[in-house]
Each structure stands twice: as C-alpha cells, then as structure tokens.
Design an enzyme around this catalytic site. Sequence first.
Site, short mmCIF file in Angstrom:
data_model
loop_
_atom_site.label_atom_id
_atom_site.label_comp_id
_atom_site.label_asym_id
_atom_site.label_seq_id
_atom_site.Cartn_x
_atom_site.Cartn_y
_atom_site.Cartn_z
N ASP A 203 8.75 16.89 48.71
CA ASP A 203 10.12 17.34 48.53
C ASP A 203 10.18 18.76 48.00
O ASP A 203 11.18 19.21 47.48
CB ASP A 203 10.87 16.40 47.57
CG ASP A 203 10.29 16.45 46.15
OD1 ASP A 203 9.19 17.01 45.99
OD2 ASP A 203 10.93 15.94 45.22
N LYS A 204 9.10 19.49 48.15
CA LYS A 204 9.02 20.85 47.63
C LYS A 204 8.38 21.73 48.69
O LYS A 204 7.21 21.57 49.03
CB LYS A 204 8.20 20.86 46.35
CG LYS A 204 8.09 22.21 45.68
CD LYS A 204 7.54 22.03 44.27
CE LYS A 204 7.29 23.34 43.58
NZ LYS A 204 6.17 24.07 44.17
#
Length: 313
Positions: A203-204
């Site tokens: 998610d990064k």
Amino acid sequence: MMMVPTTSVRPGDILRVLPGERVPCDAEVLEGIAAVDESMLTGESVLVAKRTGLQVAGGCVVYEGPLTIKTTATGAESTLAGIGRLVAAAQSREAPMQRVADAVAGKFCYGVMAASAATFTFWQTLGQHLFPAAIVASGSSSALLLSIKLAVDVLVVACPCALGLATPTAVLVGSSLGATRGLLMRGGDVLERVAGISGVVFDKTGTLTEGKLRLATTAVVPGAAAAVAESLQATLQNSGSSNGKQQSNGNGSAATGDDGEGLLLRIAAAVEASTRHPLAAALAAEASSRCLKLPAVTEAKTEPGSGVAALVG
C-alpha cells in the site's frame, strides 16, 4: 567554523551541512532551505524539502543548499540507533521452531549421554570378549582406551549442537540480510511465517521502486520549441549539433536533428548538468542514452526547493 568528527557532536551543538553531505545526527533546521534524501528511512526516492523549524534525521543526504542545524539527538538516542536496536531485538526473538528445537535438544542430551555411557560399559565388559579383533584393529593398547574412544565418538557425533544452533543461526542470518536490504522484521517468529506467504499486497508506492528516478514522458508547450530552437541555432551549430543549412522541420523545432521533445531534453539536461540532484541525474541519464550533445550553459544557479536556472547558449 571548523570541521569536527561526528563522535564529538553533542545535543545542542550548531552544525552546518553542505550539499552532498550526510546529516551527522538528528537535528532541527535553524537556517537554510534544502532538499533531503530520506529514502534510507522511508523508502521514498523523492526528495523532501526542509526549511527552518523542520526535523532532519541522521544519515540523510542534503541536496541543493546548505543547512544550519541544531543537534537534538546523537549516538544511542538517534533514529539510526533505534533502528539498530530493532534489528538486535529481532535477532534475539525466538521463533516457535527454535523453542521446539531447544526443548527436544534438552531431552536429547540425556539420551546421548546415556548412549555414550552404555557404549563405554559394553566395550569395557562384554565387547572386549565378543570382539577381541576390534581392539587390535583400532590400535588401542587396552580395552579401556578403546572404550573411552568409542564413548567419546558417540558423545561427539550424536551431540544435538546442530539441532540447537541451526535455528538461531538461520534467524540471525535472515534478519541481518533483510536489514541490509531495508527490510526489518520483528523477530524469528515473523521470519518463520514468511515461508508460508503466497501473496503480498503493498500500500506504499515507494516500496516498489528501485530508489532511482528516470524520465518517463515529456510534454512540450505548443510554440515553445520553435522559439527556443531559433534562439539556439547558432549555439547548436557551433557545438557541432547540426550540420549544413538549417530548415524548419514543420513540427515547431529547427532542423537540429531533434523533434520538440529531443530539443527540450537537450536544454533541460544541459541546465541540470550544473547541479547534483536525483532529478538532474535522471535527465542526464536519459540524454546520455539518446546520445544527445548538450549546449553550453552559463550563470547556473540552484534555488533550494525550486530548481536550477541557467543561461543556455
């Protein structure tokens, strides 16, 4: 102002960090504007603007401009030292398999010692009578020496050292290799569970980058290429960029062998060549891969947090 070793820096000291240098310790910016590479902490390759009042972490690299900083933490209190403590704690945290191995090894030791004692007793009593040739073949001068030798052999070969050491050694090596690659794990139990992972969701965005910027696309403002190319014709011709009579190529740039994007890249790479910045390195790498000859630039000046300006031609 004087150069001092990092080991002599104490909280409250005022330091000046020049472009291209690493921040020696955690500190607060007192003066200056610069861009800082914090990828070692965050994984993001994009530089972070720093100005008065903001915090900088030790180990980060300063670009574009100098910073005057006030030390807030050094040594064991710094951010890097905290990361080191996390790695050390992860290496000392037992995995479930290690606890099983330790429990088995503890009981197994008594079995190995019993087997060694049984071997000694057997060769000291019955063995020398049942297998007299074994004493001669072993080269031992007496049954007692042969009994001791065989008992020690059993004790050494069957010792559960490998069983007790294999798991912690694997955890130590795995966590150390992960740390060198920027991956921190909380302990051996986490490392053990990694073997059962079949998919990973990130998610990064920065986590999936290589940490190096590269030029993806370019956009040319309509009419800008023609105006710039006309003003640079003489410069490009003098630098050997063009040969023969120059003509319009019909797409807004002069006949310099470039389209609008190529001309734009020439100018941008020439200006960025005067500064040290990840964005500048990306433009230089792209221009080099296209074998573009860059025009000369003068009066180059870097504006911290804004970019670089120069006269081309």
